[in-house]
Design an enzyme around this catalytic site. Structure first.
Site, PDB file in Angstrom:
ATOM      1  N   HIS A 540     -14.723  -3.713  -3.675  1.00 15.69           N
ATOM      2  CA  HIS A 540     -15.242  -4.209  -4.955  1.00 15.69           C
ATOM      3  C   HIS A 540     -16.316  -5.268  -4.747  1.00 15.69           C
ATOM      4  O   HIS A 540     -16.150  -6.438  -5.107  1.00 15.69           O
ATOM      5  CB  HIS A 540     -14.096  -4.757  -5.820  1.00 15.69           C
ATOM      6  CG  HIS A 540     -13.248  -3.679  -6.407  1.00 15.69           C
ATOM      7  ND1 HIS A 540     -11.983  -3.367  -5.956  1.00 15.69           N
ATOM      8  CD2 HIS A 540     -13.503  -2.808  -7.430  1.00 15.69           C
ATOM      9  CE1 HIS A 540     -11.490  -2.372  -6.666  1.00 15.69           C
ATOM     10  NE2 HIS A 540     -12.391  -1.997  -7.564  1.00 15.69           N
ATOM     11  N   THR A 543     -22.133  -3.470  -3.655  1.00 14.69           N
ATOM     12  CA  THR A 543     -22.506  -2.109  -3.241  1.00 14.69           C
ATOM     13  C   THR A 543     -21.772  -1.094  -4.126  1.00 14.69           C
ATOM     14  O   THR A 543     -22.342  -0.075  -4.533  1.00 14.69           O
ATOM     15  CB  THR A 543     -22.153  -1.865  -1.757  1.00 14.69           C
ATOM     16  OG1 THR A 543     -22.721  -2.930  -0.990  1.00 14.69           O
ATOM     17  CG2 THR A 543     -22.694  -0.553  -1.259  1.00 14.69           C
ATOM     18  N   HIS A 544     -20.530  -1.407  -4.431  1.00 15.35           N
ATOM     19  CA  HIS A 544     -19.789  -0.528  -5.360  1.00 15.35           C
ATOM     20  C   HIS A 544     -20.481  -0.551  -6.735  1.00 15.35           C
ATOM     21  O   HIS A 544     -20.665   0.506  -7.361  1.00 15.35           O
ATOM     22  CB  HIS A 544     -18.337  -1.001  -5.475  1.00 15.35           C
ATOM     23  CG  HIS A 544     -17.581  -0.389  -6.620  1.00 15.35           C
ATOM     24  ND1 HIS A 544     -17.345   0.964  -6.734  1.00 15.35           N
ATOM     25  CD2 HIS A 544     -17.014  -0.962  -7.735  1.00 15.35           C
ATOM     26  CE1 HIS A 544     -16.663   1.213  -7.851  1.00 15.35           C
ATOM     27  NE2 HIS A 544     -16.464   0.055  -8.486  1.00 15.35           N
ATOM     28  N   HIS A 580     -19.750  -3.954 -14.233  1.00 14.50           N
ATOM     29  CA  HIS A 580     -18.388  -3.598 -14.638  1.00 14.50           C
ATOM     30  C   HIS A 580     -17.285  -4.218 -13.793  1.00 14.50           C
ATOM     31  O   HIS A 580     -16.146  -4.302 -14.243  1.00 14.50           O
ATOM     32  CB  HIS A 580     -18.230  -2.062 -14.667  1.00 14.50           C
ATOM     33  CG  HIS A 580     -17.961  -1.483 -13.314  1.00 14.50           C
ATOM     34  ND1 HIS A 580     -18.946  -1.291 -12.377  1.00 14.50           N
ATOM     35  CD2 HIS A 580     -16.802  -1.083 -12.728  1.00 14.50           C
ATOM     36  CE1 HIS A 580     -18.416  -0.781 -11.289  1.00 14.50           C
ATOM     37  NE2 HIS A 580     -17.116  -0.642 -11.476  1.00 14.50           N
ATOM     38  N   GLN A 764      -5.807   9.735  -0.172  1.00 12.02           N
ATOM     39  CA  GLN A 764      -6.975  10.376  -0.784  1.00 12.02           C
ATOM     40  C   GLN A 764      -6.620  11.721  -1.425  1.00 12.02           C
ATOM     41  O   GLN A 764      -7.126  12.062  -2.494  1.00 12.02           O
ATOM     42  CB  GLN A 764      -8.076  10.575   0.268  1.00 12.02           C
ATOM     43  CG  GLN A 764      -8.715   9.280   0.713  1.00 12.02           C
ATOM     44  CD  GLN A 764      -9.199   8.444  -0.480  1.00 12.02           C
ATOM     45  OE1 GLN A 764     -10.020   8.887  -1.264  1.00 12.02           O
ATOM     46  NE2 GLN A 764      -8.674   7.239  -0.614  1.00 12.02           N
TER      47      GLN A 764
HETATM   48  N1  CMP Z   1     -11.360   6.789  -3.055  1.00 11.59           N
HETATM   49  C1  CMP Z   1     -10.398   6.091  -3.668  1.00 11.59           C
HETATM   50  N2  CMP Z   1      -9.140   6.124  -3.209  1.00 11.59           N
HETATM   51  C2  CMP Z   1      -8.144   5.458  -3.815  1.00 11.59           C
HETATM   52  N3  CMP Z   1      -8.326   4.690  -4.886  1.00 11.59           N
HETATM   53  C3  CMP Z   1      -9.579   4.618  -5.393  1.00 11.59           C
HETATM   54  C4  CMP Z   1     -10.655   5.299  -4.802  1.00 11.59           C
HETATM   55  N4  CMP Z   1     -11.769   5.025  -5.528  1.00 11.59           N
HETATM   56  C5  CMP Z   1     -11.394   4.204  -6.510  1.00 11.59           C
HETATM   57  N5  CMP Z   1     -10.078   3.960  -6.430  1.00 11.59           N
HETATM   58  C6  CMP Z   1      -9.252   3.144  -7.352  1.00 11.59           C
HETATM   59  O1  CMP Z   1      -9.668   3.477  -8.647  1.00 11.59           O
HETATM   60  C7  CMP Z   1      -9.909   2.295  -9.337  1.00 11.59           C
HETATM   61  C8  CMP Z   1     -10.933   2.392 -10.407  1.00 11.59           C
HETATM   62  O2  CMP Z   1     -11.052   1.096 -10.996  1.00 11.59           O
HETATM   63  P1  CMP Z   1     -11.372  -0.170 -10.059  1.00 11.59           P
HETATM   64  O3  CMP Z   1     -12.779  -0.073  -9.589  1.00 11.59           O
HETATM   65  O4  CMP Z   1     -10.933  -1.385 -10.723  1.00 11.59           O
HETATM   66  O5  CMP Z   1     -10.399   0.056  -8.813  1.00 11.59           O
HETATM   67  C9  CMP Z   1     -10.429   1.356  -8.276  1.00 11.59           C
HETATM   68  C10 CMP Z   1      -9.516   1.661  -7.159  1.00 11.59           C
HETATM   69  O6  CMP Z   1      -8.328   0.953  -7.314  1.00 11.59           O
END
Ligand code: CMP
Length: 843
Positions: A540, A543-544, A580, A764
């Site tokens: 988080h 880059t995300h 976000h 995954q």
């Molecule tokens: N590739 C992934 N594998 C597992 N969890 C993920 C993955 N991508 C996103 N997430 C989860 O999905 C959530 C979406 O909301 P957030 O970005 O708050 O936090 C993210 C992670 O907790």
């Protein structure tokens, strides 16, 4: 339905007849007793017995009138040139009618079936003189067994010797279904008289049957439960409400009323009373509890004796709904008893007022529509609909519950852990834990650098975007799905958001025009937002944010969205994507709640992180004019953009994942018999895309939410090398949270995410199975982007291979990644200074 005597609705209280006095007290005492079944406050106490009332209104003459029609005659004579047949046909022609003749029983039935809607004969004349060639008895029975033939007059032509055989020679013919028998004759006059009389009888029969059919249809469309019995209480007719509520049809259910009903109403019905009101107990097929409802009854008979008894009961669901209003749990189905109905009466005045208000929630309409849909439905369908209605009556319609899927639970505890943690609104039960140290920062790993950046930027003028040739080249590919986001991270030394943001927002989408701001303000905004991402977070970080922004930009380029979204909505979507997760601490909302973090306290444990991201976005923006990209907007326009940005950021909350997905699918996909292109690839019935709902603004909101949601987790739908790196990063962040929870003796939100034991491939696989696949299929169908699903499938398959090959840990995944063309994974992102912007601006 109310009984009418003349034109007034009967609401009188009748004294008991003496025949009931013995069991129920004196007539006077009984008359003074108020019924416990008063239905509305304004209703007088209901009648117990009404023997003195006039009989119910008879069928008006007008209903029994049938306009004269040309006579239709069908002759059944096996002999080819029968003179008797010719005489009958000639008489019909003289009477202005039409005659046809057939020679066998088969042809007769065939003619009846063929002409059932058009030219049904009024009269059928059957040659019963030659039993060896035509079995007249069999034919009559077959005709009567055919639908809609009750009104047809059947005449048997017999030999005189048969007619005169004995006094009761006609009886077997009547028993078989004939109306009349006629001695063979060639007399035109005799035949003329016969067919004219028969036509009159047929017309009268037809009118009566039509009148009964009309009344039965009226009863079927009535919400009251109506049953008609004979005097012995054998059920002859039940309307649709009766069948629906009690759960069976007349033809398949109990034949005697007492098999499914009881109570005083039945007793009164056999007492000789003509008209009464009394409670009846009804037993439903689907529930064990009998239901007590008010019933009005009447005995019908054209002579002194009763031929039919009618029972009209209050609709059960109406009573139940009334009972339940005001207390949610009491809305649930249950039996009624007299006392509860009576005490409910006390509340009815205020309920009546409530009902008078022009307020109705959509869910109320839905439930009422479903109740209507059960009318006449088979019992199994009724049971399903009732279960569905029960579910709809709960308030947590979209809260997912982890399915009791033994496979998932036993074989995939990691996936269960992850999906449960993402979707569950329940916090893990906390120990007594108090945050140590300063509590005004979000993360215990890293202090937020609120409002520190602007200082370094704001005194700069003439801001230019400094991009190297390599960076420029990379940014030129910013609208491709395999955009090298990690290369951007590297080239910008951990500041990808400002670079990509400017390139996309200003360069490609020209949001500055929509927002009426200059590029410099936009760059300031991007910079302050980026600085408030935590670079130490493995996942988080900015880059995300840049990745999500890039996905949203990519989606916005699709035709469907281009036509649906206004420029300001597109701008709001890009801004929401960029901001976000701003100030994400690298731990989940559940963690913050368990840790009793001030933000969890501030937001009451509800949508903690998303609320913070949205609120901080506006705090940062509005705090300083130099970053305030909204400062030139009209008040209403600002409100609209603000609403859009907040709504989209809040939509990224995973506990509402199924809510957003289900709403989107319900609105934009309809069940189809299976068209090729627009289908979602589900195991069950295919869903076909239906975008007509886009004309409603509230449905466009669903699109925007879905867009940012899909962008937020689009990493699993990216080409493999990106998906792998994101998976590694999120796993690392989860592990750090687990480490921290253990170190601080906090409840562990995802115990399986322990770096020593966790299988990344399995997490995954679970994530793609449970979160990604359905959502990406729905979204891919909507924007026509099949690669979203294809990449997810390929990644899923690859994770499976790795799982089979024994890959579990981060180190294993790193090794596997080496085969992919990715920059070597970093342990953390390049650190940001927190007080200066390192790469994005210059004087
Ligand atoms: N590739 C992934 N594998 C597992 N969890 C993920 C993955 N991508 C996103 N997430 C989860 O999905 C959530 C979406 O909301 P957030 O970005 O708050 O936090 C993210 C992670 O907790």
């Amino acid at each position: 339905m109310r009984w009418c005597c003349g034109s007034t609705i009967k609401k009188h209280v009748y004294a008991l007849d003496s025949e009931f006095g013995s069991s129920s007290g004196s007539p006077g005492a009984r008359a003074g007793r108020r019924s416990s079944l008063a239905l509305t406050p304004e209703d007088e106490p209901l009648v117990d017995v009404a023997n003195r009332s006039p009989p119910p209104a008879n069928i008006p003459n007008a209903m029994l009138y049938s306009p004269p029609e040309p006579l239709e005659l069908l002759c059944v004579f096996p002999e080819r040139a029968s003179r008797v047949c010719a005489a009958a046909c000639a008489a019909v022609a003289r009477a202005g009618g039409e005659a046809r003749s057939v020679r066998s029983a088969r042809d007769t039935l065939e003619a009846l079936r063929r002409d059932s809607d058009t030219k049904q004969p009024h009269v059928i004349v059957v040659d019963a003189r030659q039993p060896q060639t035509l079995d007249a008895f069999l034919l009559a029975r077959a005709v009567r067994g055919t639908k809609n033939t009750q009104h047809i007059i059947l005449i048997a032509v017999v030999k005189k010797s048969v007619y005169l055989k004995d006094d009761f020679a006609v009886l077997p013919y009547l028993d078989a279904g004939y109306n009349r028998i006629m001695v063979e004759t060639l007399s035109a006059t005799a035949w003329c008289a016969e067919v004219l009389q028969s036509r009159a009888a047929a017309s009268a029969a037809r009118a009566q049957i039509a009148a009964v059919a009309a009344l039965a249809a009226a009863a079927d469309r009535c919400r009251d439960l109506i049953a008609v019995t004979d005097e012995q209480q054998k059920i002859l007719l039940a309307n649709k409400s009766w069948s629906k509520v009690l759960g069976w049809r007349v033809e398949e259910g109990p034949k005697q009323l007492s098999d499914t009903a009881g109570g005083e109403a039945l007793r009164l019905a056999t007492s000789g009373a003509r008209d009464w009101e009394a409670p009846i107990t009804l037993r439903r097929r689907t529930t064990p509890d009998p239901v007590l409802v008010p019933c009005r009854g009447a005995a019908i008979g054209l002579t002194k004796s009763t031929s039919h008894v009618v029972f009209v009961c209050e609709p059960i669901h109406a009573l139940e709904t009334e009972r339940g209003r005001g207390s949610l749990h009491s809305i649930r189905r249950g039996s009624l008893d007299v006392r509860s109905v009576a005490s409910d009466g006390l509340r009815r005045t205020s309920l009546a007022k409530l009902q008078g208000l022009p307020l109705e929630a959509p869910i109320t309409k839905v439930i009422s529509l479903l109740s209507t849909a059960t009318e006449g439905a088979p019992p199994s369908t009724v049971a399903y609909i009732e279960r569905a209605v029960d579910m709809l009556r709960t308030s947590e319609l979209y809260s997912p519950q982890m399915r009791d899927d033994p496979k998932m639970r036993v074989e995939d505890p990691i996936a269960t852990d992850l999906i449960g943690a993402l979707l569950s609104r329940e916090q893990v039960n906390t120990n007594l834990y108090f945050m140590q140290g300063p509590t005004n920062t979000l993360s215990s790993r890293r202090s937020s650098n609120d409002s520190t950046v602007v200082r370094s930027q704001t005194n700069r003028s003439n801001i230019k975007h400094k991009t190297t040739g390599q960076l420029r080249e990379l940014l030129d590919t910013a609208l491709s799905w395999d955009f090298e986001i990690f290369k951007l991270e590297e080239l910008t030394r951990g500041r990808p958001l400002a670079h990509l943001g400017l390139a996309l927002m200003a360069g490609r989408f020209d949001i500055c025009s929509a927002l009426e701001c200059d590029e410099r303000t936009l760059l300031h905004w991007l910079t302050i937002v980026e600085t408030n991402y935590h670079a130490v977070n493995t996942y988080h970080n900015s880059t995300h944010a840049a990745d999500v922004l890039q996905a949203v930009a990519y989606f916005l380029e699709k035709d469907r969205l281009k036509t649906v979204l206004e420029p300001l909505e597109a701008a709001a979507a890009l801004l929401a994507a960029a901001a976000h997760d701003v100030d994400h601490p690298g731990t989940s909302s559940a963690f913050l709640c368990n840790a009793r973090h001030p933000l969890a306290v501030l937001y009451n444990d509800v949508s903690v992180l998303e609320s913070h991201h949205a609120a901080l976005t506006f705090k940062l923006t509005l705090n300083d004019d130099r970053v305030n990209i909204f400062k030139n907007l009209e008040r209403d326009t600002y409100k609209q953009v603000r609403h859009n940005v907040i709504d989209m950021i809040l939509a990224t909350e995973m506990t509402k994942h199924f809510e957003h997905l289900a709403k989107f699918v319900n609105v934009f996909y309809a069940k189809s018999s299976g068209s090729k292109e627009d289908n979602m690839h589900t195991d069950q019935e295919p869903l076909a895309l239906d975008t007509t709902a886009l004309s409603l603004p509230e449905n466009v909101v669903l699109v925007k939410r879905m867009m940012i949601k899909c962008a937020d987790v689009s990493n699993a739908s990216r080409p493999q090398k990106f998906a792998f790196e994101w998976a590694r990063r999120i796993a690392e962040e989860y592990f750090l949270q687990t480490d921290e929870e253990k170190a601080k003796d906090l409840p562990v939100v995802m115990p399986m995410f322990d770096r020593a034991t966790c299988s990344i491939p399995r997490s995954q696989i679970g994530f793609i199975d449970y979160i990604i696949m359905d959502m990406m299929e729905a979204w891919a169908g909507f924007i026509d982007m099949p690669e979203l699903v294809n990449h997810a499938r390929q990644n899923h398959a690859r994770w499976h291979e790795l799982d089979d090959a024994g890959v579990t840990t981060l180190a294993d995944v790193r090794r596997a990644q080496r085969h992919l063309a990715l920059p070597a994974p970093t342990t953390t992102n390049p650190p940001t200074t927190g007080t200066t912007t390192t790469t994005t601006t210059e004087e």
